[in-house]
Design an enzyme around this catalytic site. Structure first.
Site, PDB file in Angstrom:
ATOM      1  NE  ARG A   1       9.174   6.021   8.664  1.00 56.26           N
ATOM      2  CZ  ARG A   1       8.438   7.199   8.406  1.00 56.26           C
ATOM      3  NH1 ARG A   1       9.392   8.363   8.256  1.00 56.26           N
ATOM      4  NH2 ARG A   1       7.175   7.636   8.283  1.00 56.26           N
TER       5      ARG A   1
ATOM      6  NE  ARG B   1       2.114   9.587  12.948  1.00 59.82           N
ATOM      7  CZ  ARG B   1       2.582   8.256  12.704  1.00 59.82           C
ATOM      8  NH1 ARG B   1       3.114   7.669  11.680  1.00 59.82           N
ATOM      9  NH2 ARG B   1       2.099   7.594  13.865  1.00 59.82           N
TER      10      ARG B   1
ATOM     11  CB  SER C   1       6.585   6.327  11.415  1.00 61.19           C
ATOM     12  OG  SER C   1       7.333   4.896  10.820  1.00 61.19           O
TER      13      SER C   1
ATOM     14  CG  ASP D   1       1.457   1.363   9.527  1.00 65.19           C
ATOM     15  OD1 ASP D   1       2.181   1.746   8.606  1.00 65.19           O
ATOM     16  OD2 ASP D   1       0.708   2.186  10.199  1.00 65.19           O
TER      17      ASP D   1
ATOM     18  CG  ASP E   1      -0.346  -0.239   2.625  1.00 62.85           C
ATOM     19  OD1 ASP E   1       1.115  -0.179   2.397  1.00 62.85           O
ATOM     20  OD2 ASP E   1      -0.777  -0.209   3.675  1.00 62.85           O
ATOM     21  CG  HIS E   2       3.059   2.390   3.318  1.00 68.57           C
ATOM     22  ND1 HIS E   2       2.282   1.596   3.725  1.00 68.57           N
ATOM     23  CD2 HIS E   2       3.404   3.365   4.059  1.00 68.57           C
ATOM     24  CE1 HIS E   2       1.903   1.876   4.881  1.00 68.57           C
ATOM     25  NE2 HIS E   2       2.607   3.023   5.177  1.00 68.57           N
TER      26      HIS E   2
END
Ligand code: MIC
Ligand code: SF4
Length: 758
Positions: free
Chosen positions: A651, A453, A649, A165, A100-101
């Site tokens: 990440r 965000r 995030s 996520d 999706d990203h």
């Protein structure tokens, strides 16, 4: 071994989960000697051992057994590169990957998806084959944003999942404890280890009254964000309860839980109710709804807690939905909250650009059938009065199922009729995957979105863009006025011929009357014969790089470290390792390290952001280059952070990159939960100033020692010596949150080294 991964959660998995509740809750009541909140019920039912699991909220660490793992493409690459080195034949817990990203928004859905398939083919092929080989379900590009697909297919009341996520808590809308984690945490669980985390505190949000008028679910969380601020939820689960909860649809509840990430919460959740059951049935899970009905007493708060919440929650917030107004938050932070009626005055006072350059509806937080329905209702009112948008309006549907259904039901056509453009079912502009041609870098301009965000540069790579967040209907109305200073709730919109049109509060079906149209299925099951699948990583690939283990700790204190940077104010993961154009290197540690700290406001070299001082010659150098030069010269360094360092995030690149580039410690005033966990996983010391004022003591040309490392122990302060160029020295006390297990990771070089038995 995990049951085979299917495109939806198998009933047996839920039955197994529910079968654990009676005994686990018996243990919980006996050990705590009191009634339970819903969050506590779910946690106990997923404890590795409910009879011995830690119970001291905010203090103990505990082992949990989540029912599922979900990963999105931008984080799955690093997670799966780590999993591959564990040497296991298959994942031990049902897991899925969602693409999706990586889809960039440029023209519109079809052509953007085609070019994403082309540009990212190597990454998609890597994810597809790794998934097929290791028993992971794979959702291909175009099938939707991870959290919407999880809500539609996998979430279930009373379940527990982790996801790579930060918006994984979206599934809390269906009563799931769903926690955002870094890839290394997901690897543990996929490898059959428990998920280890600190027992969360529980904040209760009591909802009274009912949602009505322009007030939407989004406004509930914007209001909560205003109250709790971006760090107010740290270390806590936010549990909603009270009669107002029933006035919110399941997808609206998911919006609220999704954006709980913005207040730092571990996750948020709602009790199971009739609206949850309706959503389960509408998404083809009738049997699951019946099963949840049969276990309903376990899927909500105990009545004694409901009657006296102050006694059992760590904190209680009271919100009267009858009085809730639509809100807008921003710019630059999701907790700068104002009711629409006050936005105009604030905008003039703060000199925000009043013209809205873009309006964007969608993202994982607000792209449900109901969301689009309410936006489309506003659009229909506008069309009837001959209005079109004054600001360009972009729509990203959350999933293929929502897209197909809103297309069938004419809602997309309603939006297109006022000039909206429909983008692919993906993250798109929410994560900077947006090729915007209308402005130059540095142009100050205002955008409004229904995303979650609004950190600087997040959407379009331009730190001068001011980004505001509201509900989909608010954003649509604002696209019609084209201005920040028109209060569309109380003032009319002016049509091209000068007529004044008063918009009325939208209403829409929460679920499609004709049922969902599933659209094109995007699920690929794992291979029946995993040995037939080959995972190819080209040695010269720019996108994927196999991982080398980080070296183990050599037994010595860290001495003579340089201070690479000292972040001033907000330093989110978007500052540390931005996304947008960098997303393409998420599977390549060397290449993505080229973005290290590029958004940071460094106290020692404020202009431009992302600069540092090379202490060897005093030159101002981009931080990634400086880190690289220090690494090449064998120099170790520390980074210094302000409050809530690493907000945003999940990440783990934001922790792996410093480690890879020779960073050994980050010392901050405070940390965001996921980022602190990621640093610990990757073998970086995450230290917190015992006295936040000591942050001021560290200067550009200082060198830093971390001493007594051999004696690291849970709860024991760590001494940091700061040597100033004039020969003086400050001794600073720091604290940490390392358990014995975390210390073992540090000694081994990383958690992955421990998992591999290195
Ligand atoms: C985000 O919203 O910031 C992201 C992009 O979804 C991240 C994950 C990532 O950086 O890949 C998140 O929220 O965890
Ligand atoms: Fe994607 Fe944005 Fe949601 Fe992150 S917040 S998962 S980038 S839609």
């Amino acid at each position: 071994m995990a049951s085979p991964v299917e495109p939806t959660t198998p009933l047996e998995l839920v039955e197994t989960a529910y079968a654990r509740f009676p005994r686990a809750l018996g243990d919980a009541r006996r050990r705590l000697g009191r009634p339970l909140t819903f969050a506590e019920k779910v946690l106990f039912a997923h404890a590795d051992d409910p009879a011995t699991v830690g119970i001291d909220r905010g203090v103990d660490y505990a082992d949990y057994r989540p029912d599922r793992v979900a990963m999105q493409d931008a984080t799955a690459q690093m997670a799966l590169l780590q999993f591959m080195t564990a040497g296991l034949p298959t994942v031990q817990v049902p897991s899925t990957v969602h693409c999706d990203h990586l889809i960039q928004a440029r023209v519109g859905a079809d052509s953007d998806l085609k070019s994403a398939l082309d540009v990212n083919s190597e990454v998609y092929e890597f994810l597809r084959t790794v998934s097929a080989k290791y028993g992971i379900g794979f959702w291909k590009p175009g099938s939707g944003i991870i959290h919407q697909v999880v809500l539609e297919q996998y979430a279930f009341p009373g379940g527990m999942m982790i996801g790579t996520d930060s918006h994984t808590p979206n599934a809390g809308g269906l009563g799931m404890v769903a926690i955002g984690v870094g890839g290394a945490d997901a690897v543990d669980v996929m490898a059959g280890w428990p998920f280890n985390t600190r027992v969360p505190k529980v904040i209760g949000v009591h909802l009274r009254g009912e949602l009505s008028g322009w007030a939407a679910a989004k406004d509930v969380i914007l209001k909560v964000a205003g109250i709790l601020t971006v760090k107010g939820g740290t270390g806590a689960i936010v549990e909603y309860f009270g009669p107002g909860a029933e006035s919110i649809s399941a997808t609206g509840k998911a919006t609220i839980c999704n954006m709980g990430a913005e207040i730092g919460a571990t996750c948020s959740l709602f009790p199971y109710d009739a609206r949850s059951a309706a959503y389960l049935r509408a998404t083809g899970r009738e049997q699951l709804a019946a099963l949840a009905d049969a276990h309903a007493e376990h899927l909500r708060i105990d009545p004694e807690v409901l009657d006296d919440p102050e006694r059992y929650f760590d904190r209680v917030i009271d919100i009267d939905l009858d009085e809730l107004e639509p809100h807008l938050v921003g710019p630059h932070t999701p907790d700068l909250d104002r009711p629409i009626s006050e936005v105009g005055a604030a905008a003039r006072e703060e000199d925000y650009p009043l013209d809205i350059s873009y309006a964007l509806v969608g993202s994982c937080t607000n792209s449900s059938y109901e969301d689009i329905g309410r936006a489309a209702n506003v659009a229909r009112q506008a069309s009837a009065a001959g209005l079109r948008v004054k600001s360009p309006l972009l729509i990203t549907p959350g999933s293929e199922q929502v897209r197909a259904t809103i297309a069938r039901d004419g809602l997309l056509a309603d939006l297109e009729a006022i000039g909206a453009t429909v983008l692919a079912n993906a993250c798109g502009p929410c994560i900077g995957q947006w090729q915007r041609d209308d402005i130059q870098q540095g142009d100050r301009n205002t955008i409004v979105s229904s995303f979650n965000r609004n950190f600087p540069a997040r959407n379009d790579g331009n730190a001068a863009t001011l980004s505001f967040i509201g509900s989909p209907e608010t954003v649509t109305a604002m696209a019609l006025t084209g201005r920040l200073d028109v209060d569309f709730v109380h003032e009319p919109v002016v049509s091209p011929d000068g007529t004044k049109v008063k918009l009325t509060a939208p209403s829409a079906d929460e679920l499609p009357a004709k049922g969902f149209d599933p659209g094109e299925s995007g699920f690929q099951a794992p291979a029946a014969d995993p040995s037939s699948v080959e995972v190819v990583v080209k040695p010269d690939s720019e996108r994927i790089e196999l991982l080398e283990p980080f070296p183990a700790w050599d037994g010595n204190d860290f001495t003579g470290m340089q201070v690479l940077m000292k972040a001033v104010g907000k330093c989110t993961t978007d500052h540390i390792s931005p996304a947008g154009p960098w997303l393409k290197y998420r599977g390549h540690l060397t290449n993505i390290s080229g973005n290290l700290f590029v958004g940071v406001n460094n106290a020692f070299a404020l202009d431009p952001p992302g600069s540092g001082v090379d202490v060897r010659d005093g030159s101002i150098t981009p931080l990634p280059e400086l880190a690289k030069a220090y690494k090449a010269a064998g120099i170790w360094w520390v980074a210094v952070g302000d409050e809530n360092y690493g907000e945003g995030s999940s990440r783990e690149h934001a922790a792996m990159e410093p480690r890879y580039m020779n960073g050994r410690a980050v010392i901050a005033r405070s940390f965001a939960r996921i980022h602190e966990a990621n640093l610990k996983k990757q073998g970086v010391l995450a230290l917190t100033f015992a006295d936040p004022d000591d942050y001021e003591r560290i200067q550009a040309n200082d060198t830093v020692d971390v001493v007594g490392i051999a004696d690291l122990a849970p709860g024991k302060a760590v001494t940091v010596l700061v040597h100033h160029p004039d020969g003086s020295m400050d001794t600073i006390a720091t604290t940490h949150t390392m358990s014995d297990e975390h210390i073992a990771w540090f000694r081994a070089g990383s958690a992955l080294n421990v998992l591999r038995g290195n």
